[in-house]
Design a protein around this motif. Structure first.
Motif, PDB file in Angstrom:
ATOM      1  N   ILE A 106       7.351  -0.853  17.658  1.00  0.00           N
ATOM      2  CA  ILE A 106       8.578  -1.063  16.897  1.00  0.00           C
ATOM      3  C   ILE A 106       8.678  -0.119  15.699  1.00  0.00           C
ATOM      4  O   ILE A 106       9.717  -0.059  15.039  1.00  0.00           O
ATOM      5  CB  ILE A 106       8.679  -2.525  16.393  1.00  0.00           C
ATOM      6  N   GLY A 107       7.614   0.613  15.412  1.00  0.00           N
ATOM      7  CA  GLY A 107       7.667   1.533  14.283  1.00  0.00           C
ATOM      8  C   GLY A 107       6.507   2.506  14.293  1.00  0.00           C
ATOM      9  O   GLY A 107       5.482   2.284  14.958  1.00  0.00           O
ATOM     10  N   VAL A 108       6.684   3.595  13.568  1.00  0.00           N
ATOM     11  CA  VAL A 108       5.650   4.622  13.399  1.00  0.00           C
ATOM     12  C   VAL A 108       5.437   4.825  11.913  1.00  0.00           C
ATOM     13  O   VAL A 108       6.395   5.024  11.158  1.00  0.00           O
ATOM     14  CB  VAL A 108       6.048   5.947  14.075  1.00  0.00           C
ATOM     15  N   THR A 109       4.163   4.745  11.462  1.00  0.00           N
ATOM     16  CA  THR A 109       3.845   4.912  10.046  1.00  0.00           C
ATOM     17  C   THR A 109       3.177   6.262   9.808  1.00  0.00           C
ATOM     18  O   THR A 109       2.683   6.911  10.733  1.00  0.00           O
ATOM     19  CB  THR A 109       2.882   3.817   9.552  1.00  0.00           C
ATOM     20  N   ARG A 110       3.164   6.611   8.545  1.00  0.00           N
ATOM     21  CA  ARG A 110       2.400   7.787   8.126  1.00  0.00           C
ATOM     22  C   ARG A 110       0.911   7.534   8.371  1.00  0.00           C
ATOM     23  O   ARG A 110       0.438   6.397   8.225  1.00  0.00           O
ATOM     24  CB  ARG A 110       2.666   8.064   6.650  1.00  0.00           C
ATOM     25  N   GLU A 111       0.187   8.572   8.705  1.00  0.00           N
ATOM     26  CA  GLU A 111      -1.240   8.451   8.997  1.00  0.00           C
ATOM     27  C   GLU A 111      -2.034   8.126   7.741  1.00  0.00           C
ATOM     28  O   GLU A 111      -1.815   8.700   6.666  1.00  0.00           O
ATOM     29  CB  GLU A 111      -1.761   9.756   9.594  1.00  0.00           C
ATOM     30  N   TYR A 171       0.812  -1.217   0.000  1.00  0.00           N
ATOM     31  CA  TYR A 171       0.000   0.000   0.000  1.00  0.00           C
ATOM     32  C   TYR A 171       0.846   1.267   0.000  1.00  0.00           C
ATOM     33  O   TYR A 171       0.300   2.365   0.008  1.00  0.00           O
ATOM     34  CB  TYR A 171      -0.950   0.009   1.203  1.00  0.00           C
ATOM     35  N   ARG A 172       2.190   1.093   0.026  1.00  0.00           N
ATOM     36  CA  ARG A 172       3.122   2.219  -0.005  1.00  0.00           C
ATOM     37  C   ARG A 172       2.848   3.202   1.120  1.00  0.00           C
ATOM     38  O   ARG A 172       2.751   4.420   0.909  1.00  0.00           O
ATOM     39  CB  ARG A 172       3.071   2.893  -1.376  1.00  0.00           C
ATOM     40  N   ILE A 173       2.683   2.618   2.308  1.00  0.00           N
ATOM     41  CA  ILE A 173       2.555   3.417   3.531  1.00  0.00           C
ATOM     42  C   ILE A 173       3.954   3.519   4.136  1.00  0.00           C
ATOM     43  O   ILE A 173       4.502   2.513   4.596  1.00  0.00           O
ATOM     44  CB  ILE A 173       1.577   2.765   4.530  1.00  0.00           C
ATOM     45  N   PRO A 174       4.557   4.690   4.135  1.00  0.00           N
ATOM     46  CA  PRO A 174       5.952   4.786   4.596  1.00  0.00           C
ATOM     47  C   PRO A 174       6.080   4.596   6.107  1.00  0.00           C
ATOM     48  O   PRO A 174       5.208   5.021   6.879  1.00  0.00           O
ATOM     49  CB  PRO A 174       6.373   6.190   4.177  1.00  0.00           C
ATOM     50  N   ILE A 175       7.157   3.936   6.509  1.00  0.00           N
ATOM     51  CA  ILE A 175       7.521   3.839   7.921  1.00  0.00           C
ATOM     52  C   ILE A 175       8.321   5.084   8.265  1.00  0.00           C
ATOM     53  O   ILE A 175       9.439   5.286   7.763  1.00  0.00           O
ATOM     54  CB  ILE A 175       8.343   2.569   8.197  1.00  0.00           C
ATOM     55  N   VAL A 176       7.782   5.934   9.099  1.00  0.00           N
ATOM     56  CA  VAL A 176       8.433   7.201   9.436  1.00  0.00           C
ATOM     57  C   VAL A 176       9.610   6.969  10.374  1.00  0.00           C
ATOM     58  O   VAL A 176      10.697   7.540  10.205  1.00  0.00           O
ATOM     59  CB  VAL A 176       7.413   8.180  10.061  1.00  0.00           C
ATOM     60  N   HIS A 177       9.408   6.144  11.395  1.00  0.00           N
ATOM     61  CA  HIS A 177      10.470   5.797  12.349  1.00  0.00           C
ATOM     62  C   HIS A 177      10.385   4.305  12.619  1.00  0.00           C
ATOM     63  O   HIS A 177       9.332   3.682  12.520  1.00  0.00           O
ATOM     64  CB  HIS A 177      10.306   6.563  13.675  1.00  0.00           C
ATOM     65  N   GLY A 178      11.534   3.720  12.972  1.00  0.00           N
ATOM     66  CA  GLY A 178      11.553   2.319  13.337  1.00  0.00           C
ATOM     67  C   GLY A 178      11.572   1.414  12.116  1.00  0.00           C
ATOM     68  O   GLY A 178      12.116   1.740  11.068  1.00  0.00           O
TER      69      GLY A 178
END
Length: 857
Positions: free
Chosen positions: A651-656, A600-607
């Motif tokens: 373990i990670g933060v994604t774009r909303e 879905y090309r949801i970027p992982i912002v952190h982690g």
């Protein structure tokens, strides 16, 4: 046959004489009562009444003459009106067209609202029908199991209990492969609903649906026409549905839409072979049974039949859901828009009639001078407007029929899903058509008939002899009508602009992911499809088969796919920050495989993203979720607790992921957990290049490789987002259509009335020109009339729109009523229309040659 004609004439004469006797007796009786009220005795009162009528014979002759005069005068007016309107077709065609459009739009909109909101479901005694289900404090079971359904059939107060459950199916007939919605229903469902009769063939028998008798199917009239080309020998033919060969036993009419509007196939089931089957339960309550007491008994019967319902209780809901929040807000406003369009068109016709009647000032003056009463003139004017109304009513039915046909084709599925009623022109719609026709005729014709005939014979002849100048009163009235049209059109255009810009903002809103070329599948596995240890092997086998489909290059498992919610979780969320307070909020929880984010090309912002070894307590949270629990801090490595579900490690933060909607409360923060194993209802997302195979190909592939797995739904995710935009798109389209109709009516009305005024003022303009007025000055004189009308109408319309702005606030997204772009569009469009409609009559007035006028005189 001459003697038959004589007998018929004699009977008609005797009937006419009897009617005259009755009418005379009525008048004499009324006069007798009046005389008795003056103190006369009964005999004296009756004698005085007879004398007042000049004797019985003379009174009969008087009544006969009055009746004959009325009928003949009415017939003369009718013939004269038909001849005049036919001769003046340049006036008749636009007037009838506008009346037909007004009546047709009103009828079509009523038909839509009637099907969605007003009309009860089309079954016998629908108030006794309901959907019965189980609910508890923290949720419920919409589907019930066979033991519960059988128990409800024996519950006092419940006359019948049947079930239905629909799904998508792969249909194969010869070389034709298609997907259609099929419903598994208990045979008694059609009898319980009542009034269901097949077009051809028969319904299910009571025994069908048992083992060995479940290979029967009913099809809809639409499926009969599209799949079988309306073959009259269809009953008895065999079709393949999800790999099973089923025999067609009947064809149901197009008006039957149950359990959903798009169901095309019905097959029988007894729901008694396996107690783990579940379906929707529908019941018919006994007449006069107290609903609360019946529900109490149904709850007790369900508890005794299935221990899993011990904490639940029975509830009822309508057979069809009420309109959603958006539709409930939009439908009244669209209905109001129809009323505005209706009156714009009626005002236009009214202005044309008034201008035409003032043009006949000399005719009415001459008739008044030779003895015609004002009532006689009003009768003639009303007969003409009535004839126009009848023609408009006739063509209005055709317009309504065409508009309803377009609506059935273009209305989005989310709107159609709200009704079981067919959208068609029925007796209720024809009644509204008749009422709209009468109202349009009165609204358009009464004012011109009343004011256009208020004349003095001498003054009318003087006005006519002075060259036919437009009277001051007629000019003022037509200008008032034009101002009303412009103001109503301005109000409609402002509303349409706001709705259209809201829809555009919704469509362009950042979703936070890329769904181009992505199709999501919802699979259904039987409960016996492997144990927990064998499910991974089944999942790998499904993946291998799916990768063989043309164009597929990436897949991901999940529970929940955008834009639909995952698992809604609400309650208190406690972060690991010391002394922090719990945050109460509602969150979307998705169970996803590691490939979900890249697909879905949801970027992982952190982690980082998931790997196969991550436990269920490892989660990835969205930016809004992280900001709510750890404002201003990095959420990676943090922990939080939710109710009694334990501790989760971020373990990670994604774009909303954004969920554009008129209702901001549905756009929730998200967090993700690892997808551990394939459950009974997994979801599979495919990314293809350039596009994924259609649903029929995917279903056929699954049916061949995994006959136990059914594909409940296979839809491009882009289509799911478009479905979410369906209601705002429909509202914007309808509002824009109404506004365009009003604008065309305003332009046509302004042009017609100003053009007619120019023709009535030709002598005046010729004299002005002869006295030295330049063509530019005359042109400005006519343009000024149109500009003044437009400016006043714009001001009134803007004030009305500002007053109604609050009602549109709940339907707006990213725009306000005072939006400068919307205001510029509205005022610019209306200004151009006013100038364009006024410029042609102004130019015609400026080129009048006074020498030509003198020769005409």
């Amino acid at each position: 046959m001459r003697w038959m004609d004589l007998i018929r004439a004699l009977l008609q004469r005797r009937r006419a004489e009897r009617e005259i006797d009755d009418e005379l007796a009525f008048h004499i009786a009324m006069e007798t009562e009046a005389n008795r009220g003056r103190g006369m005795s009964p005999d004296a009162a009756r004698l005085a009444a007879l004398r007042s009528f000049g004797g019985v014979a003379q009174a009969k002759a008087l009544v006969r003459d009055v009746r004959t005069f009325r009928i003949e005068s009415l017939w003369q007016d009718l013939c004269h009106a038909a001849h005049t309107l036919f001769a003046q077709w340049r006036f008749t065609v636009p007037a009838v067209s506008m009346l037909a459009l007004a009546i047709g739009i009103a009828t079509a909109m009523f038909t839509i609202i009637d099907a969605l909101v007003l009309r009860p479901v089309p079954f016998t005694e629908p108030e006794r029908l309901a959907h019965l289900w189980m609910t508890g404090e923290h949720g419920g079971l919409t589907l019930v199991q066979p033991p519960v359904l059988r128990a409800w059939r024996n519950t006092p107060g419940i006359e019948a209990a049947e079930s239905a459950l629909s799904a998508m199916a792969l249909v194969e007939i010869g070389d034709t492969v298609a997907t259609r919605r099929i419903a598994a229903v208990t045979p008694g469902l059609f009898t319980m609903l009542g009034g269901v009769r097949p077009v051809r063939g028969r319904l299910f028998t009571a025994t069908e649906g048992r083992p060995g008798e479940d290979d029967r199917v009913l099809i809809s009239e639409a499926a009969w026409r599209t799949l079988f080309n309306a073959d009259p020998q269809t009953v008895g033919r065999v079709m393949t549905v999800d790999g099973e060969r089923l025999t067609v036993v009947g064809i149901l009419p197009a008006a039957f839409r149950f359990p959903s509007w798009d169901t095309d196939l019905w097959r029988p089931t007894q729901l008694s072979r396996q107690d783990d089957e579940m379906a929707l339960a529908y019941v018919r309550f006994a007449a006069g049974a107290p609903r609360e007491e019946v529900l109490r008994r149904a709850t007790a019967m369900a508890h005794a039949a299935d221990a899993r319902t011990a904490s639940l209780r029975a509830r009822v809901s309508p057979l069809v859901d009420v309109p959603d929040n958006y539709s409930a807000r939009a439908l009244p406003l669209l209905g109001g828009a129809v009323v505005l369009v209706f009156f714009v068109l009626c005002a236009n016709v009214c202005g044309l009639l008034l201008a035409r009647l003032t043009g006949r000032w000399r005719e009415f003056g001459t008739r008044a001078a030779i003895g015609a009463s004002r009532g006689r003139l009003i009768q003639q004017a009303l007969v003409e407007s009535g004839l126009l109304g009848f023609a408009g009513l006739t063509f209005g039915v055709m317009v309504a029929w065409a508009l309803v046909g377009v609506a059935r084709t273009l209305l989005p599925e989310p709107v159609l899903l709200q009704t079981l009623n067919p959208m068609n022109i029925d007796r209720r719609a024809l009644a509204v058509t008749s009422a709209a026709g009468i109202l349009a005729t009165i609204a358009a014709g009464l004012l011109p008939a009343w004011l256009g005939t208020r004349i003095d014979a001498i003054d009318a002849l003087r006005v006519a002899e002075r060259g036919g100048s437009e009277t001051r009163r007629a000019r003022a009235l037509t200008r008032v009508l034009l101002i009303v049209e412009v103001s109503l059109a301005c109000t409609l255009l402002i509303g349409a602009t706001l709705l259209t810009r809201s829809f555009v903002n919704l469509a362009r809103a950042d979703r936070g992911l890329d769904v181009s070329g992505v199709t999501s599948l919802w699979l259904s596995l039987p409960a016996t499809a492997g144990d927990a240890a064998s499910r991974p092997l089944l999942a790998h086998a499904v993946e291998d088969d799916v990768r063989q489909l043309p164009g597929v290059h990436q897949i991901a498992w999940s529970y929940g796919v955008p834009p639909h919610h995952g698992i809604l979780s609400f309650g208190d969320w406690l972060s690991d920050v010391p002394a922090s307070q719990p945050v109460n909020m509602m969150v979307d929880r998705y169970l996803v495989s590691p490939e979900f984010f890249s697909l879905y090309r949801i970027p992982i912002v952190h982690g980082r993203t998931f790997d196969r070894s991550d436990p269920k307590t490892s989660v990835i949270v969205s930016e809004r979720f992280a900001q709510a629990l750890w404002p201003g801090r990095d959420a990676v490595g943090r922990t939080f607790k939710f109710e009694s579900e334990g501790t989760f490690h971020v373990i990670g933060v994604t774009r909303e992921i954004n969920y554009p909607s008129m209702d901001a409360s549905v756009d929730l923060p998200e967090y993700y957990q690892p997808y551990a194993e394939m459950g009974s209802a997994p979801m599979l997302s495919l990314r293809c290049n350039p596009r994924c195979p259609d649903a029929a190909v995917i279903r056929r592939n699954f049916a061949a490789a995994h006959p136990d797995i059914s594909v409940e739904d296979a839809v491009p995710v882009d289509a799911r987002y478009l479905a979410e935009l369906a209601r705002p798109r429909a509202s914007a389209a309808l509002a824009t259509t109404f506004a365009l109709i009003a604008l065309v009516a305003v332009a046509g009305g302004l042009f017609s009335i100003l053009s007619y005024a120019v023709t009535r003022r030709r002598r005046e303009f010729g004299i002005r020109s002869a006295l030295g007025a330049s063509p530019q000055r005359i042109r400005r004189l006519v343009l000024r009339d149109g500009v003044v009308v437009g400016a006043i109408g714009l001001g009134i319309g803007a004030l009305v729109a500002a007053t109604l702005a609050r009602t549109l606030a709940t339907l707006q997204y990213g725009v306000t009523a005072a939006d400068p772009v919307s205001c510029t569009i509205v005022f610019g469009v209306l200004s151009l229309i006013v100038l364009g409609a006024s410029s042609l009559p102004a130019r015609a007035a400026s080129v009048i040659d006074p020498l030509v006028l003198l020769r005409e005189e």
